[in-house]
Design an enzyme around this catalytic site. Sequence first.
Site, PDB file in Angstrom:
ATOM      1  N   GLY A  90       5.911 -23.725 -27.171  1.00  0.00           N
ATOM      2  CA  GLY A  90       4.785 -23.967 -26.265  1.00  0.00           C
ATOM      3  C   GLY A  90       3.428 -23.980 -26.930  1.00  0.00           C
ATOM      4  O   GLY A  90       2.441 -23.513 -26.359  1.00  0.00           O
ATOM      5  N   SER A  91       3.358 -24.555 -28.135  1.00  0.00           N
ATOM      6  CA  SER A  91       2.090 -24.537 -28.868  1.00  0.00           C
ATOM      7  C   SER A  91       1.009 -25.367 -28.179  1.00  0.00           C
ATOM      8  O   SER A  91      -0.175 -25.023 -28.240  1.00  0.00           O
ATOM      9  CB  SER A  91       2.297 -25.022 -30.305  1.00  0.00           C
ATOM     10  OG  SER A  91       2.792 -26.344 -30.335  1.00  0.00           O
ATOM     11  N   ALA A  93       0.497 -25.806 -24.911  1.00  0.00           N
ATOM     12  CA  ALA A  93      -0.070 -25.010 -23.820  1.00  0.00           C
ATOM     13  C   ALA A  93      -0.924 -23.870 -24.367  1.00  0.00           C
ATOM     14  O   ALA A  93      -2.006 -23.580 -23.844  1.00  0.00           O
ATOM     15  CB  ALA A  93       1.047 -24.458 -22.937  1.00  0.00           C
ATOM     16  N   ASP A 135       4.570 -23.423 -18.874  1.00  0.00           N
ATOM     17  CA  ASP A 135       4.149 -22.995 -20.213  1.00  0.00           C
ATOM     18  C   ASP A 135       2.680 -22.568 -20.228  1.00  0.00           C
ATOM     19  O   ASP A 135       2.308 -21.599 -20.899  1.00  0.00           O
ATOM     20  CB  ASP A 135       4.412 -24.093 -21.243  1.00  0.00           C
ATOM     21  CG  ASP A 135       3.902 -25.469 -20.821  1.00  0.00           C
ATOM     22  OD1 ASP A 135       3.407 -25.607 -19.686  1.00  0.00           O
ATOM     23  OD2 ASP A 135       4.013 -26.411 -21.628  1.00  0.00           O
TER      24      ASP A 135
END
Length: 301
Positions: A90-91, A93, A135
């Site tokens: 989830g980078s 987000a 996310d």
Amino acid sequence: MITVSAPGKLMLMGEHAVVYGYPCLVTAVDRRLTVSMEEAADGEVTIDAPESNNTRFVAEAITLGTAAWGINHHGLHIATKSELGNYGLGSSAAATVATLKALAVLFQKEISDRELFELGRRVVVAVQGNGSGFDVAASVWGGTLYFADGGKTIQPIELEELPLLVAYSGVKADTVNLVAAVAQKRKQYPERVERVFESIGKLVLQAKEALMKQDWERFGKYMDFNQEYLRDLGVSTQKLESFISAAKHAGALGAKLSGAGGGDCVIALATKDKKQETRNALEEVGGEVLELVPNAEGVHP
């Protein structure tokens, strides 16, 4: 200079169904993405993000954030540092939420978590065309969340522990294409796929109750049932299944893919007495067991 960090996430249950408004369970992880921001006098917005490909999300967050909060600036220098890697944690987000929070702190804007979430989701949708928002919620609130009704319901679940092992498959998931493939299957077989989504939604509700009671045996069974539905949707792979089988044979109470499928990570529910055996089994079949802790803190300066 303002510095803010936001956590990554792991989907526990509810993949794909959540895109269509069904509930899911998600947990924040203690690997974080950090955004440092300061005003500049050169009229430029510069973004230094050597460890990630999230500059589009950072740039869109600045565009929408400044417009929403009436911010005028003479330039911004922004740098990101990520612990999330390319594991599907989830980078995008996390980058979005950390950038928005840093912007708000830098310009002394009082915003609620709900406002941060809504604007963060708008950023993600603007960049990638869709996004259920779970996310973004994990990065904002942290902890472990029950996410339902397209984000209208976001309920924190208090946990003392969440005994998960996470193994990366070595294959990067193509989330956009996997979501599109499930959408195509839903178009071809609407009743059948909707029944799968409804079943996943019911499982998530049951799993939420087990999670709140920390009834790990029940929660593990619900994880296994969820994986069966993900197989039906066609998003699991032989490699992911080998990880799941290895974890189960080693004594894990439940195991499933986490996220869109096709690659990325498998999560296994392993109590202390089975944790090392499960770790060894996952590594023996080629899994990279990630050192991370679930149920982590949300965004903060």
